[in-house]
Design a protein around this motif. Structure first.
Motif, PDB file in Angstrom:
ATOM      1  N   ASN A   2      -0.617  10.260  -7.256  1.00  0.00           N
ATOM      2  CA  ASN A   2       0.116   9.098  -6.768  1.00  0.00           C
ATOM      3  C   ASN A   2      -0.663   8.418  -5.633  1.00  0.00           C
ATOM      4  O   ASN A   2      -1.639   8.960  -5.115  1.00  0.00           O
ATOM      5  CB  ASN A   2       1.539   9.474  -6.345  1.00  0.00           C
ATOM      6  CG  ASN A   2       1.587  10.424  -5.170  1.00  0.00           C
ATOM      7  OD1 ASN A   2       0.723  10.412  -4.306  1.00  0.00           O
ATOM      8  ND2 ASN A   2       2.602  11.265  -5.140  1.00  0.00           N
ATOM      9  N   LYS A   3      -0.205   7.244  -5.284  1.00  0.00           N
ATOM     10  CA  LYS A   3      -0.919   6.398  -4.332  1.00  0.00           C
ATOM     11  C   LYS A   3      -0.980   7.023  -2.933  1.00  0.00           C
ATOM     12  O   LYS A   3      -2.015   6.975  -2.267  1.00  0.00           O
ATOM     13  CB  LYS A   3      -0.215   5.038  -4.271  1.00  0.00           C
ATOM     14  CG  LYS A   3      -0.905   3.984  -3.482  1.00  0.00           C
ATOM     15  CD  LYS A   3      -0.121   2.700  -3.604  1.00  0.00           C
ATOM     16  CE  LYS A   3      -0.770   1.554  -2.902  1.00  0.00           C
ATOM     17  NZ  LYS A   3      -0.002   0.308  -3.061  1.00  0.00           N
ATOM     18  N   THR A   4       0.107   7.640  -2.493  1.00  0.00           N
ATOM     19  CA  THR A   4       0.151   8.236  -1.164  1.00  0.00           C
ATOM     20  C   THR A   4      -0.830   9.387  -1.036  1.00  0.00           C
ATOM     21  O   THR A   4      -1.584   9.474  -0.053  1.00  0.00           O
ATOM     22  CB  THR A   4       1.578   8.733  -0.860  1.00  0.00           C
ATOM     23  OG1 THR A   4       2.481   7.639  -1.019  1.00  0.00           O
ATOM     24  CG2 THR A   4       1.689   9.281   0.539  1.00  0.00           C
ATOM     25  N   ASN A   5      -0.845  10.281  -2.016  1.00  0.00           N
ATOM     26  CA  ASN A   5      -1.782  11.403  -1.981  1.00  0.00           C
ATOM     27  C   ASN A   5      -3.223  10.923  -2.098  1.00  0.00           C
ATOM     28  O   ASN A   5      -4.117  11.480  -1.471  1.00  0.00           O
ATOM     29  CB  ASN A   5      -1.465  12.406  -3.086  1.00  0.00           C
ATOM     30  CG  ASN A   5      -0.198  13.174  -2.805  1.00  0.00           C
ATOM     31  OD1 ASN A   5       0.321  13.150  -1.704  1.00  0.00           O
ATOM     32  ND2 ASN A   5       0.322  13.838  -3.814  1.00  0.00           N
ATOM     33  N   ARG A   7      -4.425   8.150  -0.971  1.00  0.00           N
ATOM     34  CA  ARG A   7      -4.813   7.608   0.341  1.00  0.00           C
ATOM     35  C   ARG A   7      -5.176   8.736   1.300  1.00  0.00           C
ATOM     36  O   ARG A   7      -6.157   8.640   2.047  1.00  0.00           O
ATOM     37  CB  ARG A   7      -3.666   6.773   0.924  1.00  0.00           C
ATOM     38  CG  ARG A   7      -4.037   6.043   2.188  1.00  0.00           C
ATOM     39  CD  ARG A   7      -2.913   5.185   2.753  1.00  0.00           C
ATOM     40  NE  ARG A   7      -2.474   4.205   1.787  1.00  0.00           N
ATOM     41  CZ  ARG A   7      -1.216   4.100   1.337  1.00  0.00           C
ATOM     42  NH1 ARG A   7      -0.290   4.922   1.779  1.00  0.00           N
ATOM     43  NH2 ARG A   7      -0.881   3.181   0.475  1.00  0.00           N
ATOM     44  N   LYS A   8      -4.419   9.834   1.276  1.00  0.00           N
ATOM     45  CA  LYS A   8      -4.704  10.963   2.173  1.00  0.00           C
ATOM     46  C   LYS A   8      -6.028  11.632   1.804  1.00  0.00           C
ATOM     47  O   LYS A   8      -6.818  11.978   2.682  1.00  0.00           O
ATOM     48  CB  LYS A   8      -3.570  11.985   2.090  1.00  0.00           C
ATOM     49  CG  LYS A   8      -2.297  11.506   2.742  1.00  0.00           C
ATOM     50  CD  LYS A   8      -1.188  12.518   2.570  1.00  0.00           C
ATOM     51  CE  LYS A   8       0.121  11.974   3.110  1.00  0.00           C
ATOM     52  NZ  LYS A   8       1.233  12.909   2.859  1.00  0.00           N
ATOM     53  N   GLU A  11      -9.326   9.840   2.870  1.00  0.00           N
ATOM     54  CA  GLU A  11      -9.745   9.924   4.271  1.00  0.00           C
ATOM     55  C   GLU A  11     -10.790  11.019   4.498  1.00  0.00           C
ATOM     56  O   GLU A  11     -11.564  10.941   5.441  1.00  0.00           O
ATOM     57  CB  GLU A  11      -8.531  10.191   5.161  1.00  0.00           C
ATOM     58  CG  GLU A  11      -7.546   9.041   5.190  1.00  0.00           C
ATOM     59  CD  GLU A  11      -6.257   9.383   5.919  1.00  0.00           C
ATOM     60  OE1 GLU A  11      -6.114  10.538   6.390  1.00  0.00           O
ATOM     61  OE2 GLU A  11      -5.397   8.499   6.017  1.00  0.00           O
ATOM     62  N   CYS A  64      -9.994   1.123   0.544  1.00  0.00           N
ATOM     63  CA  CYS A  64      -9.203   0.660  -0.597  1.00  0.00           C
ATOM     64  C   CYS A  64      -9.869   1.055  -1.911  1.00  0.00           C
ATOM     65  O   CYS A  64      -9.204   1.499  -2.854  1.00  0.00           O
ATOM     66  CB  CYS A  64      -9.003  -0.847  -0.518  1.00  0.00           C
ATOM     67  SG  CYS A  64      -7.934  -1.485  -1.817  1.00  0.00           S
ATOM     68  N   LYS A  67      -9.452   4.832  -2.365  1.00  0.00           N
ATOM     69  CA  LYS A  67      -8.064   5.144  -2.734  1.00  0.00           C
ATOM     70  C   LYS A  67      -7.829   4.842  -4.198  1.00  0.00           C
ATOM     71  O   LYS A  67      -7.243   5.652  -4.932  1.00  0.00           O
ATOM     72  CB  LYS A  67      -7.094   4.349  -1.869  1.00  0.00           C
ATOM     73  CG  LYS A  67      -5.631   4.537  -2.289  1.00  0.00           C
ATOM     74  CD  LYS A  67      -4.725   3.501  -1.666  1.00  0.00           C
ATOM     75  CE  LYS A  67      -5.168   2.144  -2.072  1.00  0.00           C
ATOM     76  NZ  LYS A  67      -4.310   1.159  -2.510  1.00  0.00           N
ATOM     77  N   ASN A  68      -8.310   3.705  -4.685  1.00  0.00           N
ATOM     78  CA  ASN A  68      -8.106   3.335  -6.079  1.00  0.00           C
ATOM     79  C   ASN A  68      -8.848   4.270  -7.035  1.00  0.00           C
ATOM     80  O   ASN A  68      -8.343   4.609  -8.104  1.00  0.00           O
ATOM     81  CB  ASN A  68      -8.512   1.886  -6.318  1.00  0.00           C
ATOM     82  CG  ASN A  68      -7.524   0.909  -5.735  1.00  0.00           C
ATOM     83  OD1 ASN A  68      -6.399   1.273  -5.398  1.00  0.00           O
ATOM     84  ND2 ASN A  68      -7.933  -0.327  -5.574  1.00  0.00           N
ATOM     85  N   TRP A  71      -6.797   7.452  -6.974  1.00  0.00           N
ATOM     86  CA  TRP A  71      -5.493   7.203  -7.592  1.00  0.00           C
ATOM     87  C   TRP A  71      -5.628   7.205  -9.114  1.00  0.00           C
ATOM     88  O   TRP A  71      -4.812   7.769  -9.830  1.00  0.00           O
ATOM     89  CB  TRP A  71      -4.964   5.876  -7.077  1.00  0.00           C
ATOM     90  CG  TRP A  71      -3.584   5.472  -7.490  1.00  0.00           C
ATOM     91  CD1 TRP A  71      -2.634   6.230  -8.118  1.00  0.00           C
ATOM     92  CD2 TRP A  71      -2.990   4.194  -7.283  1.00  0.00           C
ATOM     93  NE1 TRP A  71      -1.499   5.502  -8.313  1.00  0.00           N
ATOM     94  CE2 TRP A  71      -1.692   4.234  -7.805  1.00  0.00           C
ATOM     95  CE3 TRP A  71      -3.432   3.012  -6.716  1.00  0.00           C
ATOM     96  CZ2 TRP A  71      -0.821   3.146  -7.767  1.00  0.00           C
ATOM     97  CZ3 TRP A  71      -2.568   1.943  -6.678  1.00  0.00           C
ATOM     98  CH2 TRP A  71      -1.280   2.013  -7.203  1.00  0.00           C
TER      99      TRP A  71
END
Length: 103
Positions: A2-5, A7-8, A11, A64, A67-68, A71
């Motif tokens: 998912n998007k939240t994971n 993003r983490k 990092e 970004c 993340k994509n 994701w």
């Protein structure tokens, strides 16, 4: 993924771990016509063509883009990089039952 994971993970991931993810995705995805997680109007194959070209060290600074990438293809990350999801178990309750009485 998912998007939240995603993003983490973005990092802390490095270039070699991202390369392993793409190599695993390339070897294991059989249906490239599935709908993309990042954009519903394109397939996984189209997402691959866009995101894999972004796999350059100078672009790695773009959070970004990272993340994509994660994701979309994060299911193919090595297990030690994935965020563990805790599954809540339901507590079973004893049920009292009586047959209905029809008078």
């Amino acid at each position: 993924m998912n998007k939240t994971n995603a993003r983490k993970i973005a990092e802390t991931i490095n270039f070699s771990e991202l390369s392993v993810m793409f190599a695993s995705a390339k070897a294991n995805i059989t249906d490239w016509t599935q709908i993309s997680a990042v954009n519903n109007s394109m397939s996984k194959g189209t997402a691959w063509n866009i995101l894999y070209k972004g796999l350059k060290p100078e672009i790695m600074l773009q959070p970004c883009a990272l993340k994509n990438m994660i994701w979309e293809f994060g299911d193919h990350l090595p297990e030690h990089l994935k965020i563990k999801i805790q599954v809540k178990t339901k507590v079973s309750t004893a049920i009292t039952h009586q047959e209905p009485i029809f008078d």
